[in-house]
Write an enzyme that holds these catalytic residues in place. Structure first.
Site, short mmCIF file in Angstrom:
data_model
loop_
_atom_site.label_atom_id
_atom_site.label_comp_id
_atom_site.label_asym_id
_atom_site.label_seq_id
_atom_site.Cartn_x
_atom_site.Cartn_y
_atom_site.Cartn_z
N ARG A 1 0.88 -1.19 0.00
CA ARG A 1 0.00 0.00 0.00
C ARG A 1 0.90 1.22 0.00
O ARG A 1 1.69 1.41 0.93
CB ARG A 1 -0.92 0.01 1.22
CG ARG A 1 -1.60 1.35 1.43
CD ARG A 1 -2.72 1.32 2.45
NE ARG A 1 -3.87 0.63 1.92
CZ ARG A 1 -5.08 0.67 2.47
NH1 ARG A 1 -5.30 1.35 3.58
NH2 ARG A 1 -6.09 0.01 1.92
N HIS B 1 -7.35 1.05 -6.38
CA HIS B 1 -7.50 0.13 -5.25
C HIS B 1 -8.10 -1.18 -5.82
O HIS B 1 -9.24 -1.53 -5.54
CB HIS B 1 -8.41 0.74 -4.19
CG HIS B 1 -8.33 0.11 -2.83
ND1 HIS B 1 -7.53 -0.99 -2.55
CD2 HIS B 1 -8.96 0.41 -1.67
CE1 HIS B 1 -7.68 -1.31 -1.28
NE2 HIS B 1 -8.54 -0.49 -0.73
N GLN C 1 -9.75 -3.98 -3.64
CA GLN C 1 -11.07 -3.60 -3.14
C GLN C 1 -12.14 -3.90 -4.18
O GLN C 1 -13.22 -4.39 -3.87
CB GLN C 1 -11.07 -2.11 -2.79
CG GLN C 1 -12.39 -1.60 -2.26
CD GLN C 1 -12.72 -2.15 -0.88
OE1 GLN C 1 -11.94 -2.03 0.03
NE2 GLN C 1 -13.88 -2.76 -0.73
N ASP D 1 -17.29 6.81 -1.60
CA ASP D 1 -16.05 6.67 -0.83
C ASP D 1 -15.83 7.98 -0.09
O ASP D 1 -16.48 8.99 -0.39
CB ASP D 1 -14.88 6.37 -1.81
CG ASP D 1 -13.54 6.16 -1.10
OD1 ASP D 1 -13.55 5.78 0.09
OD2 ASP D 1 -12.49 6.40 -1.73
N CYS E 1 -16.25 1.19 0.43
CA CYS E 1 -15.07 0.38 0.78
C CYS E 1 -14.73 0.46 2.27
O CYS E 1 -14.04 -0.41 2.78
CB CYS E 1 -13.88 0.78 -0.08
SG CYS E 1 -13.24 2.43 0.25
N ARG F 1 -13.15 -8.96 1.14
CA ARG F 1 -11.73 -8.64 0.93
C ARG F 1 -10.87 -9.89 1.15
O ARG F 1 -9.94 -10.15 0.39
CB ARG F 1 -11.27 -7.52 1.89
CG ARG F 1 -11.86 -6.14 1.62
CD ARG F 1 -11.38 -5.53 0.32
NE ARG F 1 -9.93 -5.37 0.27
CZ ARG F 1 -9.26 -4.37 0.84
NH1 ARG F 1 -9.90 -3.42 1.48
NH2 ARG F 1 -7.94 -4.29 0.72
N1 NVA Z 1 -9.94 6.75 -1.19
C1 NVA Z 1 -9.58 6.26 0.13
C2 NVA Z 1 -9.78 4.77 0.19
C3 NVA Z 1 -9.52 4.19 1.57
C4 NVA Z 1 -9.65 2.69 1.61
C5 NVA Z 1 -8.14 6.63 0.42
O1 NVA Z 1 -7.28 6.50 -0.45
O2 NVA Z 1 -7.88 7.06 1.56
N1 CP Z 2 -11.14 -0.38 2.41
C1 CP Z 2 -9.89 -0.40 2.87
O1 CP Z 2 -8.93 -0.57 2.12
O2 CP Z 2 -9.78 -0.26 4.22
P1 CP Z 2 -8.45 -0.02 5.05
O3 CP Z 2 -7.95 1.35 4.71
O4 CP Z 2 -8.90 -0.13 6.49
O5 CP Z 2 -7.45 -1.07 4.68
#
Ligand code: NVA
Ligand code: CP
Length: 322
Positions: free
Chosen positions: A104, A131, A134, A227, A267, A295
């Site tokens: 990540r 993502h 997801q 989101d 998500c 997931r």
């Molecule tokens: N768009 C959000 C998704 C979190 C799972 C982010 O990147 O923070």
């Molecule tokens: N949806 C998702 O990726 O959640 P986290 O940020 O908790 O991993």
């Protein structure tokens, strides 16, 4: 013939047929939770986090354990990756020690560099741009509730320039869905993402609508998704963002415009009263906790599928291209 190592860096890395094969495998793995052991040994999977996480961290750890492997969670700041050592050197070292690299991060280019230098699969666990893990969970969830994916219409409302919007667009059209993305001017998907989505839609029978009109996206939609309006790394813009996206909230008036049997995706983490109202996320159309659980199943499937396609493991139901 040497097998090319397969990676999962964007939603477009799977064709329509491959995405369906991964979702089928996820369904099979969900039914037979401990029946697949491609990481027997146990082999190790390295899971790096440059950003915070709950679901991704826990779902990968749980899924890797169920696949017979061991998880090494690494907060990147505590490692050498990317700041004290080049990504390419890190990839070459890691690939000699672990069976899969999950990351990540911020820039997509880092994942690409990791993959270019890795002889084991690299998986995007969220970047600034995509993502894709997801979306596998989201599509698995929609398939469970609606029976199939091709031909369904899916509306995404809110920050239409973020990683989730891009992934809804690309993974949705890959599945042959009619994807409608709505957000304010200046916060819509980039032109190259829209062009890639349109090209994929032309192959699958899906379609793309990118609009500033939330009503146009919602009209009769089978799936409604949103989101957070403030993604990780955008915290400094929080005040302006909370104003900017107000007209794109998924609330009861928005849901009244979608199909009466529409399912709602998010998500998570969610901010009730902002991108989604409490009555919608906690209401009967919401499938967000199935989505969260999925997931685990979806990521087990993509890990197993990548290993099999890379010639690194035998996984029942996945053909190998050796
Ligand atoms: N768009 C959000 C998704 C979190 C799972 C982010 O990147 O923070
Ligand atoms: N949806 C998702 O990726 O959640 P986290 O940020 O908790 O991993």
């Amino acid at each position: 013939m040497t097998t090319t190592v397969r990676h999962f860096l964007t939603d477009l890395d799977l064709t329509q047929a491959e995405q369906a094969e991964v979702l089928d495998l996820a369904e099979a793995m969900k039914k037979d939770k401990y029946g697949y052991k491609p990481y027997a040994g146990p082999q190790t999977v390295a899971v790096f986090f440059d950003k915070t996480s709950t679901r991704t961290r826990v779902s990968f750890a749980a899924g890797i354990a169920e696949l017979g492997g061991a998880t090494l969670i690494i907060n990147s700041a505590e490692s050498q990756l990317g700041h004290k050592e080049s990504i390419s050197d890190s990839a070459k070292v890691l690939a000699r020690m672990v069976s899969t690299i999950v990351w990540r991060t911020y820039a997509q280019s880092g994942l690409e560099e990791m993959a270019e230098n890795s002889s084991v699969p690299v998986i995007n666990a969220l970047s600034d741009d995509y993502h894709p893990c997801q979306l596998l969970a989201d599509l698995l969830t929609v398939r469970e509730h609606k029976g199939s994916l091709a031909g369904l219409s899916m509306a995404y409302l809110g920050d239409a320039a973020n990683n989730m919007a891009n992934s809804y667009l690309l993974a949705g059209v890959t599945a042959g869905m009619h994807v409608r993305i709505a957000g304010p001017e200046g916060y819509l998907p980039a032109a190259d993402i829209i062009a890639a989505a349109e090209a994929r839609a032309a192959e699958t029978g899906g379609s793309v609508l990118v609009t500033t009109d939330a009503a146009a996206a919602l009209a009769g939609a089978d799936v409604v998704a949103t989101d957070t309006w403030v993604s990780m790394g955008q915290e400094d813009e929080k005040a302006e963002r909370l104003e900017l996206f107000r007209a794109y909230a998924v609330d009861a008036p928005a849901m009244a415009q979608a199909d009466k049997d529409a399912v709602v995706l998010h998500c998570l983490p969610a901010y009730r009263g902002y991108e989604i109202s409490a009555d919608v996320i906690d209401g009967p159309q919401s499938v967000v906790f199935d989505e969260a659980e999925n997931r685990v199943h979806a990521q087990k499937a993509i890990m197993g599928w990548l290993l099999a396609k890379s010639g690194l493991a035998d996984v029942a139901g996945v053909s190998q291209e050796r």
